[in-house]
Design a protein around this motif. Structure first.
Motif, PDB file in Angstrom:
ATOM      1  N   UNK A 266      10.084   5.846   1.297  1.00  0.00           N
ATOM      2  CA  UNK A 266      11.068   4.912   0.748  1.00  0.00           C
ATOM      3  C   UNK A 266      10.445   3.925  -0.244  1.00  0.00           C
ATOM      4  N   UNK A 267       9.116   3.821  -0.228  1.00  0.00           N
ATOM      5  CA  UNK A 267       8.449   2.785  -1.007  1.00  0.00           C
ATOM      6  C   UNK A 267       7.631   3.388  -2.139  1.00  0.00           C
ATOM      7  N   UNK A 268       7.659   2.733  -3.281  1.00  0.00           N
ATOM      8  CA  UNK A 268       6.763   3.101  -4.377  1.00  0.00           C
ATOM      9  C   UNK A 268       5.446   2.358  -4.190  1.00  0.00           C
ATOM     10  N   UNK A 269       4.401   2.829  -4.817  1.00  0.00           N
ATOM     11  CA  UNK A 269       3.119   2.142  -4.711  1.00  0.00           C
ATOM     12  C   UNK A 269       2.290   2.684  -3.568  1.00  0.00           C
ATOM     13  N   UNK A 270       1.156   2.027  -3.323  1.00  0.00           N
ATOM     14  CA  UNK A 270       0.218   2.478  -2.300  1.00  0.00           C
ATOM     15  C   UNK A 270       0.755   2.205  -0.904  1.00  0.00           C
ATOM     16  N   UNK A 271       0.391   3.084   0.033  1.00  0.00           N
ATOM     17  CA  UNK A 271       0.778   2.977   1.441  1.00  0.00           C
ATOM     18  C   UNK A 271      -0.493   2.872   2.273  1.00  0.00           C
ATOM     19  N   UNK A 272      -0.493   1.956   3.225  1.00  0.00           N
ATOM     20  CA  UNK A 272      -1.670   1.770   4.080  1.00  0.00           C
ATOM     21  C   UNK A 272      -1.374   2.316   5.477  1.00  0.00           C
ATOM     22  N   UNK A 273      -2.291   3.119   6.004  1.00  0.00           N
ATOM     23  CA  UNK A 273      -2.168   3.588   7.378  1.00  0.00           C
ATOM     24  C   UNK A 273      -3.558   3.640   7.999  1.00  0.00           C
ATOM     25  N   UNK A 274      -3.656   4.180   9.205  1.00  0.00           N
ATOM     26  CA  UNK A 274      -4.904   4.138   9.960  1.00  0.00           C
ATOM     27  C   UNK A 274      -5.570   5.511  10.026  1.00  0.00           C
ATOM     28  N   UNK A 275      -6.804   5.525  10.520  1.00  0.00           N
ATOM     29  CA  UNK A 275      -7.575   6.771  10.558  1.00  0.00           C
ATOM     30  C   UNK A 275      -6.955   7.828  11.471  1.00  0.00           C
ATOM     31  N   UNK A 276      -6.023   7.424  12.340  1.00  0.00           N
ATOM     32  CA  UNK A 276      -5.414   8.401  13.250  1.00  0.00           C
ATOM     33  C   UNK A 276      -4.099   8.966  12.727  1.00  0.00           C
ATOM     34  N   UNK A 277      -3.732   8.656  11.479  1.00  0.00           N
ATOM     35  CA  UNK A 277      -2.502   9.199  10.881  1.00  0.00           C
ATOM     36  C   UNK A 277      -2.776  10.573  10.276  1.00  0.00           C
ATOM     37  N   UNK A 278      -1.750  11.422  10.298  1.00  0.00           N
ATOM     38  CA  UNK A 278      -1.945  12.827   9.977  1.00  0.00           C
ATOM     39  C   UNK A 278      -1.801  13.216   8.515  1.00  0.00           C
ATOM     40  N   UNK A 279      -1.932  14.514   8.285  1.00  0.00           N
ATOM     41  CA  UNK A 279      -1.893  15.096   6.945  1.00  0.00           C
ATOM     42  C   UNK A 279      -0.566  14.874   6.234  1.00  0.00           C
ATOM     43  N   UNK A 280       0.523  14.795   6.997  1.00  0.00           N
ATOM     44  CA  UNK A 280       1.848  14.680   6.376  1.00  0.00           C
ATOM     45  C   UNK A 280       1.981  13.410   5.550  1.00  0.00           C
ATOM     46  N   UNK A 281       1.200  12.393   5.862  1.00  0.00           N
ATOM     47  CA  UNK A 281       1.238  11.169   5.059  1.00  0.00           C
ATOM     48  C   UNK A 281       0.799  11.468   3.635  1.00  0.00           C
TER      49      UNK A 281
END
Length: 445
Positions: A266-281
């Motif tokens: 839903x968001x433009x620009x960079x997205x921040x997540x953690x080391x345990x987030x998967x490939x789909x991101x």
């Protein structure tokens, strides 16, 4: 004197009586006051736990004794403490909660004036003050003042509703786990135009309806209720409502990574997540995916540093910088409701997100043993596999393999576990990686 480690991944957390006591709360209050220069104002809230009233009094006494003013906002969700700290111009916020932990646990989480959680560096300073007992008591005529603010709840509710545009009549079932979202979350959804059915929305620190951890085992009633009444969406909060997990119209709990990828789109620009987030991101979002150590404060720091548009953890802890820098499970739920009301069935939307076999395992391990287990973990893991493409050790050990499979082994920052998180395009391969890691950890205990 070496500073005692008080803070984990998400504030101070432990069992009441043995790890979290009124004395600890009192002295954390004094330490925070000293950190603030023995002046200023602190917002204080708590969740529904049975031990919160006593901790509330203790930490409040420590702050007042040290010359800091306190604004009490009562039993509220964690996001409201962050929001209130910023809106009321306070110098810090304190939330008494153990989030998803069972009733016998409690904890303390600290918030900056910009509504972001205290960083690990700030927490280390608090620990140093606490260990050295640097705190001071002010004279009788300089003690802090105590006030109560009820109005901020209404302001928070109105501001949340203004963030979304949900088509009227969307049928939503909300399960609050008898936690801090019990009063506010259903009200917000009704004000936003939803037709709301509630489960476990009576505040009760014993959590009689279900354990506050929002996972498939604990959400069976929600899953069945969504189907039984023909609801469009089910929403579950944890104990302090800074997290949110959805159930689709078919009664299936949403895959954590897929749900995070769906909202991130839903968001433009960079997205921040953690080391345990998967490939789909990486395969779903518009901008660059930036990974941090596990913990919402780590996500928050990078959001601010990189001016990212959104951030979140697969656990359902999402940060909405266009609203507030505190994770907010209620706004997260509202935004999912908005997507469903606009784009159709949640099951169809999630089916469009790439999904791969994903395994999350946890191995019981004491706090002391966790340190020992992790000491040579990188060496043991790298010795067990011969097709490693990348090693990331910013939080535990994450290995990425030549076939894009990955595994993360890290000690829990809030519970007595070592966690294994992994993903592969092939189920057999996923099981093989898991078995190798479980064997290594058990042999190393």
């Amino acid at each position: 004197m070496a500073a005692k480690k008080l803070f984990g991944t998400s504030g101070i957390r432990g069992k009441i009586g043995s790890e979290v006591t009124c004395e600890l709360a009192l002295n954390v209050g004094k330490s925070l006051a000293y950190y603030l220069g023995n002046e200023g104002t602190v917002v204080l809230g708590y969740d529904t736990r049975t031990t919160n009233k006593m901790l509330d009094q203790a930490i409040c006494a420590g702050l007042l004794e040290s010359g800091v003013d306190v604004i009490k906002i009562g039993m509220v969700p964690t996001p409201l403490v962050g929001y209130a700290t910023e809106k009321l111009g306070a110098d810090a916020g304190v939330m008494l909660t153990a989030s998803h932990n069972p009733s016998q646990y409690n904890g303390i989480k600290l918030w900056n004036r910009n509504a972001m959680a205290y960083t690990s560096a700030q927490e280390a300073e608090i620990e140093e003050i606490y260990a050295n007992k640097d705190y001071i008591s002010v004279s009788w005529d300089n003690v802090g003042t105590l006030s109560v603010n009820e109005e901020i709840k209404g302001q928070y509710i109105d501001d949340l509703v203004s963030m979304v545009n949900i088509k009227p009549g969307l049928k939503v079932v909300i399960d609050c786990a008898s936690g801090a979202g019990s009063e506010i979350s259903p009200l917000v959804f009704r004000k936003a135009g939803c037709e709301v059915t509630t489960l476990n929305s009576q505040p009760d620190g014993f959590f009689p309806g279900r354990n506050p951890e929002p996972n498939a085992d604990n959400l069976q009633t929600l899953m069945k209720t969504v189907v039984a009444i023909g609801a469009d969406l089910g929403i579950a909060h944890d104990g302090d409502a800074d997290r949110m997990i959805t159930v689709d119209e078919k009664g299936n709990i949403s895959p954590f990574d897929s749900l995070l990828a769906l909202i991130a789109k839903e968001f433009d620009g960079d997205i921040v997540t953690t080391v345990d987030a998967g490939l789909c991101m990486d395969e779903s979002v518009n901008g660059e995916v930036l990974r941090t150590p596990v913990g919402d404060v780590n996500v928050a720091e990078v959001i601010i540093e990189k001016d990212a548009s959104f951030g979140g953890e697969p656990s359902g802890t999402w940060l909405h910088p266009d609203f507030c820098m505190c994770p907010d499970g209620i706004l997260s739920g509202l935004r999912m409701a908005e997507i469903v009301s606009r784009d159709g069935k949640l099951s169809d939307l999630l089916a469009q997100i790439p999904q791969y076999p994903n395994i999350r395992e946890k191995i019981t391990c004491s706090k002391e043993a966790k340190v020992k287990v992790m000491e040579n973990m990188e060496e043991l893991l790298t010795g067990a596999f011969d097709d490693i493409r990348d090693i990331n050790s910013i939080d535990g050990v994450r290995l990425t393999f030549e076939d894009d499979s990955w595994v993360l082994v890290r000690p829990s920052g809030t519970e007595d576990y070592v966690r294994i998180t992994l993903e592969s395009r092939n189920q057999k391969r996923a099981e093989s990686i898991k078995e190798t890691c479980v064997k290594i950890i058990n042999e190393n205990l």
